[in-house]
Design a protein around this motif. Sequence first.
Motif, PDB file in Angstrom:
ATOM      1  N   GLN A 184       0.856  -1.184   0.000  1.00 34.82           N
ATOM      2  CA  GLN A 184       0.000   0.000   0.000  1.00 34.82           C
ATOM      3  C   GLN A 184       0.890   1.231   0.000  1.00 34.82           C
ATOM      4  O   GLN A 184       1.929   1.262   0.653  1.00 34.82           O
ATOM      5  CB  GLN A 184      -0.899   0.008   1.237  1.00 34.82           C
ATOM      6  N   LEU A 185       0.469   2.247  -0.717  1.00 37.18           N
ATOM      7  CA  LEU A 185       1.191   3.512  -0.788  1.00 37.18           C
ATOM      8  C   LEU A 185       0.346   4.564  -0.083  1.00 37.18           C
ATOM      9  O   LEU A 185      -0.819   4.767  -0.424  1.00 37.18           O
ATOM     10  CB  LEU A 185       1.419   3.896  -2.255  1.00 37.18           C
ATOM     11  N   VAL A 186       0.946   5.219   0.922  1.00 37.31           N
ATOM     12  CA  VAL A 186       0.233   6.174   1.757  1.00 37.31           C
ATOM     13  C   VAL A 186       1.115   7.401   1.940  1.00 37.31           C
ATOM     14  O   VAL A 186       2.319   7.274   2.138  1.00 37.31           O
ATOM     15  CB  VAL A 186      -0.084   5.545   3.140  1.00 37.31           C
ATOM     16  N   VAL A 187       0.522   8.591   1.862  1.00 35.36           N
ATOM     17  CA  VAL A 187       1.262   9.801   2.217  1.00 35.36           C
ATOM     18  C   VAL A 187       0.867  10.168   3.641  1.00 35.36           C
ATOM     19  O   VAL A 187      -0.294  10.001   4.028  1.00 35.36           O
ATOM     20  CB  VAL A 187       1.012  10.977   1.245  1.00 35.36           C
ATOM     21  N   ALA A 188       1.846  10.616   4.424  1.00 39.76           N
ATOM     22  CA  ALA A 188       1.583  10.901   5.832  1.00 39.76           C
ATOM     23  C   ALA A 188       2.206  12.216   6.247  1.00 39.76           C
ATOM     24  O   ALA A 188       3.245  12.626   5.724  1.00 39.76           O
ATOM     25  CB  ALA A 188       2.133   9.773   6.704  1.00 39.76           C
ATOM     26  N   THR A 189       1.547  12.834   7.193  1.00 40.23           N
ATOM     27  CA  THR A 189       2.079  14.009   7.866  1.00 40.23           C
ATOM     28  C   THR A 189       2.071  13.704   9.352  1.00 40.23           C
ATOM     29  O   THR A 189       1.024  13.344   9.908  1.00 40.23           O
ATOM     30  CB  THR A 189       1.216  15.260   7.588  1.00 40.23           C
ATOM     31  N   ASN A 190       3.239  13.803   9.972  1.00 38.42           N
ATOM     32  CA  ASN A 190       3.375  13.592  11.407  1.00 38.42           C
ATOM     33  C   ASN A 190       3.789  14.908  12.036  1.00 38.42           C
ATOM     34  O   ASN A 190       4.782  15.513  11.620  1.00 38.42           O
ATOM     35  CB  ASN A 190       4.431  12.518  11.700  1.00 38.42           C
ATOM     36  N   VAL A 191       3.029  15.361  13.024  1.00 39.70           N
ATOM     37  CA  VAL A 191       3.343  16.599  13.723  1.00 39.70           C
ATOM     38  C   VAL A 191       3.883  16.223  15.098  1.00 39.70           C
ATOM     39  O   VAL A 191       3.263  15.434  15.823  1.00 39.70           O
ATOM     40  CB  VAL A 191       2.096  17.499  13.861  1.00 39.70           C
ATOM     41  N   PHE A 192       5.037  16.772  15.433  1.00 38.50           N
ATOM     42  CA  PHE A 192       5.694  16.506  16.704  1.00 38.50           C
ATOM     43  C   PHE A 192       5.756  17.776  17.543  1.00 38.50           C
ATOM     44  O   PHE A 192       5.797  18.883  17.004  1.00 38.50           O
ATOM     45  CB  PHE A 192       7.129  16.006  16.478  1.00 38.50           C
ATOM     46  N   ARG A 193       5.780  17.591  18.854  1.00 43.09           N
ATOM     47  CA  ARG A 193       5.959  18.714  19.765  1.00 43.09           C
ATOM     48  C   ARG A 193       7.131  18.390  20.689  1.00 43.09           C
ATOM     49  O   ARG A 193       7.259  17.259  21.156  1.00 43.09           O
ATOM     50  CB  ARG A 193       4.686  18.929  20.567  1.00 43.09           C
ATOM     51  N   ARG A 194       7.960  19.400  20.942  1.00 43.62           N
ATOM     52  CA  ARG A 194       9.108  19.217  21.832  1.00 43.62           C
ATOM     53  C   ARG A 194       8.611  19.122  23.274  1.00 43.62           C
ATOM     54  O   ARG A 194       7.765  19.905  23.705  1.00 43.62           O
ATOM     55  CB  ARG A 194      10.065  20.388  21.696  1.00 43.62           C
ATOM     56  N   THR A 195       9.124  18.143  24.002  1.00 41.69           N
ATOM     57  CA  THR A 195       8.820  17.979  25.424  1.00 41.69           C
ATOM     58  C   THR A 195      10.154  17.850  26.164  1.00 41.69           C
ATOM     59  O   THR A 195      11.200  17.658  25.529  1.00 41.69           O
ATOM     60  CB  THR A 195       7.976  16.714  25.683  1.00 41.69           C
ATOM     61  N   PRO A 196      10.134  17.924  27.486  1.00 41.04           N
ATOM     62  CA  PRO A 196      11.385  17.715  28.230  1.00 41.04           C
ATOM     63  C   PRO A 196      12.021  16.345  27.961  1.00 41.04           C
ATOM     64  O   PRO A 196      13.228  16.182  28.083  1.00 41.04           O
ATOM     65  CB  PRO A 196      10.952  17.854  29.697  1.00 41.04           C
ATOM     66  N   GLU A 197      11.209  15.354  27.569  1.00 39.76           N
ATOM     67  CA  GLU A 197      11.720  13.999  27.271  1.00 39.76           C
ATOM     68  C   GLU A 197      12.031  13.791  25.804  1.00 39.76           C
ATOM     69  O   GLU A 197      12.344  12.689  25.385  1.00 39.76           O
ATOM     70  CB  GLU A 197      10.715  12.940  27.735  1.00 39.76           C
ATOM     71  N   GLY A 198      11.924  14.827  24.999  1.00 40.23           N
ATOM     72  CA  GLY A 198      12.200  14.706  23.565  1.00 40.23           C
ATOM     73  C   GLY A 198      10.959  15.004  22.743  1.00 40.23           C
ATOM     74  O   GLY A 198       9.936  15.450  23.257  1.00 40.23           O
ATOM     75  N   TRP A 199      11.046  14.733  21.465  1.00 38.44           N
ATOM     76  CA  TRP A 199       9.960  15.029  20.531  1.00 38.44           C
ATOM     77  C   TRP A 199       8.904  13.941  20.615  1.00 38.44           C
ATOM     78  O   TRP A 199       9.216  12.754  20.551  1.00 38.44           O
ATOM     79  CB  TRP A 199      10.508  15.131  19.120  1.00 38.44           C
ATOM     80  N   LYS A 200       7.628  14.362  20.747  1.00 39.31           N
ATOM     81  CA  LYS A 200       6.514  13.423  20.844  1.00 39.31           C
ATOM     82  C   LYS A 200       5.503  13.725  19.740  1.00 39.31           C
ATOM     83  O   LYS A 200       5.286  14.880  19.370  1.00 39.31           O
ATOM     84  CB  LYS A 200       5.806  13.558  22.199  1.00 39.31           C
ATOM     85  N   LEU A 201       4.847  12.664  19.263  1.00 36.65           N
ATOM     86  CA  LEU A 201       3.812  12.807  18.236  1.00 36.65           C
ATOM     87  C   LEU A 201       2.608  13.556  18.791  1.00 36.65           C
ATOM     88  O   LEU A 201       2.097  13.250  19.867  1.00 36.65           O
ATOM     89  CB  LEU A 201       3.347  11.435  17.756  1.00 36.65           C
ATOM     90  N   TRP A 202       2.162  14.530  18.035  1.00 39.57           N
ATOM     91  CA  TRP A 202       0.994  15.316  18.393  1.00 39.57           C
ATOM     92  C   TRP A 202      -0.158  14.943  17.459  1.00 39.57           C
ATOM     93  O   TRP A 202      -1.300  14.865  17.859  1.00 39.57           O
ATOM     94  CB  TRP A 202       1.350  16.787  18.243  1.00 39.57           C
ATOM     95  N   SER A 203       0.189  14.678  16.195  1.00 38.10           N
ATOM     96  CA  SER A 203      -0.833  14.323  15.220  1.00 38.10           C
ATOM     97  C   SER A 203      -0.212  13.476  14.109  1.00 38.10           C
ATOM     98  O   SER A 203       0.936  13.690  13.732  1.00 38.10           O
ATOM     99  CB  SER A 203      -1.443  15.599  14.616  1.00 38.10           C
ATOM    100  N   HIS A 204      -0.975  12.522  13.636  1.00 39.76           N
ATOM    101  CA  HIS A 204      -0.579  11.676  12.496  1.00 39.76           C
ATOM    102  C   HIS A 204      -1.760  11.675  11.539  1.00 39.76           C
ATOM    103  O   HIS A 204      -2.893  11.411  11.946  1.00 39.76           O
ATOM    104  CB  HIS A 204      -0.270  10.251  12.976  1.00 39.76           C
ATOM    105  N   HIS A 205      -1.507  11.999  10.282  1.00 39.63           N
ATOM    106  CA  HIS A 205      -2.563  11.969   9.263  1.00 39.63           C
ATOM    107  C   HIS A 205      -2.012  11.225   8.064  1.00 39.63           C
ATOM    108  O   HIS A 205      -1.014  11.630   7.481  1.00 39.63           O
ATOM    109  CB  HIS A 205      -2.960  13.389   8.855  1.00 39.63           C
TER     110      HIS A 205
END
Length: 182
Positions: free
Chosen positions: A128-149
Amino acid sequence: MSAADVDVEEVSAANTSFYEAMERGDFEEVAGLWLAPTDLGVDEEYHDPADTGVVSCVHPGWPVLTGRGEVLRSYALIMANTDYIQFFLTDVHVSVTGNTAIVSCTENILSGGPAPEEGEELGPLVGQLVVATNVFRRTPEGWKLWSHHASPVLATSEEDEDEDEGGAGGDEGVGPDDGTLA
């Protein structure tokens, strides 16, 4: 190396970790990579976590999922029903501004379900071919996923490609104004 370069490398590593955890079926790691209210300094006992940094996810063909619990349940379901999955990421682009990062990429997915009958081998593999956008936010523990589309890429056949090059049927396709099929 500049701070901007370090941010891009860290976001790239977080993005890679997300897909590798999915491939291994490591739900705990996937859950740990998603933004939680505590990552934002929100005390869940006294504040509604939906008020701050609510996470969201859109899987191909699914409705929008909002809230950490709903998003993580979706990954638990996917992992429980997928015996094998592998992601080959291409067209990866990372953009960082302040404490927010966006990763766009193409997910070239190879997956397989259970064997049709009792056996050791997987069922047929599906690509399967999928395009994705992952939005990350900086936290004290590193970058965490905020949104996945993620959205599927429509496959084209050789016949479609011939039409695009001026062959027969040139009036078919997407309508000019409303996005409906002509």
